[in-house]
Scaffold this motif. Structure first.
Motif, short mmCIF file in Angstrom:
data_model
loop_
_atom_site.label_atom_id
_atom_site.label_comp_id
_atom_site.label_asym_id
_atom_site.label_seq_id
_atom_site.Cartn_x
_atom_site.Cartn_y
_atom_site.Cartn_z
N ILE A 142 81.51 -47.09 -21.05
CA ILE A 142 81.14 -48.00 -19.97
C ILE A 142 81.09 -47.23 -18.67
N TYR A 143 79.98 -47.36 -17.98
CA TYR A 143 79.77 -46.70 -16.70
C TYR A 143 79.29 -47.73 -15.71
N GLN A 144 79.32 -47.34 -14.46
CA GLN A 144 78.70 -48.16 -13.43
C GLN A 144 77.54 -47.37 -12.86
N ASP A 145 76.48 -48.08 -12.51
CA ASP A 145 75.35 -47.41 -11.87
C ASP A 145 75.55 -47.45 -10.36
N GLU A 146 74.57 -46.99 -9.62
CA GLU A 146 74.67 -46.93 -8.17
C GLU A 146 74.83 -48.30 -7.54
N LEU A 151 76.72 -50.24 -20.60
CA LEU A 151 77.16 -49.65 -21.86
C LEU A 151 76.16 -48.56 -22.18
N TYR A 152 76.62 -47.31 -22.26
CA TYR A 152 75.72 -46.17 -22.39
C TYR A 152 75.81 -45.59 -23.80
N PRO A 177 74.47 -41.74 -16.16
CA PRO A 177 75.77 -42.30 -15.80
C PRO A 177 76.19 -41.91 -14.39
N TYR A 178 76.76 -42.85 -13.69
CA TYR A 178 77.19 -42.62 -12.32
C TYR A 178 78.71 -42.53 -12.22
N GLU A 179 79.42 -43.54 -12.72
CA GLU A 179 80.87 -43.57 -12.63
C GLU A 179 81.45 -44.20 -13.88
N ASN A 180 82.39 -43.51 -14.51
CA ASN A 180 83.08 -44.05 -15.69
C ASN A 180 84.36 -44.72 -15.22
#
Length: 176
Positions: A15-19, A25-26, A102-105
């Motif tokens: 799980i990551y967050q985008d900008e 879910l990647y 991916p930006y931030e996990n």
């Protein structure tokens, strides 16, 4: 009415967050991200923890209801059912983002700190400890076989780990 609703905890290994701060879910193999919207969060939480829930269910069912083989069979059927639903129904229903970077996990603790209620997190930590203690006491009182007692102790250890995670999140919230 307030429309400022906090989202539930969505975190995990993939799980990551985008900008934009959206939960994604990647799938590293395909490079596709799947947008987990607010309406999908509860379903994702169930599917993410499906095997943990099945193992806990089997252990508790054996303690109180039936023999080991019946519980294992029912658990296996639930595992197959939930895996099918996850792969064939849930994932295809999510919005796909091709070539996702991916930006931030976010870890489970990070999400609890970000979205959680300190009192609820503290209470959850305490209740996990109580569950662990009561599970072992129950096993001793029922004079379970060695295998079932080991399973109960393993489940109790898992509850203590979750308790520790909640206490860590609570401590981080208090530092803020």
């Amino acid at each position: 009415m307030s429309t400022n609703k906090k989202s539930s905890i969505v975190s995990g290994r993939n799980i990551y967050q985008d900008e934009k701060g959206r939960n994604i879910l990647y799938n590293k193999n395909t490079g596709i991200g799947y947008l987990i919207q607010a309406k999908d969060e509860k379903s994702f939480s169930l599917y993410k923890n499906r095997y943990l829930y099945i193992i806990i269910g089997i252990i508790l069912a054996v303690n109180f209801l039936a023999n080991l083989w019946v519980c294992l069979g029912v658990g296996a059927l639930f595992a197959i059912f939930l895996e099918y639903r996850y792969r064939a129904k849930f994932i295809p229903s999510l919005v796909q983002i091709t070539n996702f970077k991916p930006y931030e996990n976010l870890t489970f603790i990070d999400q609890m700190v970000k979205n959680g209620n300190p009192n609820k997190i503290l209470l959850s930590g305490i209740l996990y400890i109580a569950f662990a203690i009561l599970l072992v006491i129950n096993g001793l009182q029922m004079e379970l076989s060695n295998i079932l007692m080991i399973a109960n102790i393993a489940l109790a250890c898992g509850a203590l780990v979750f308790s520790g995670i909640h206490f860590i999140a609570y401590a981080k919230m208090k530092k803020k």
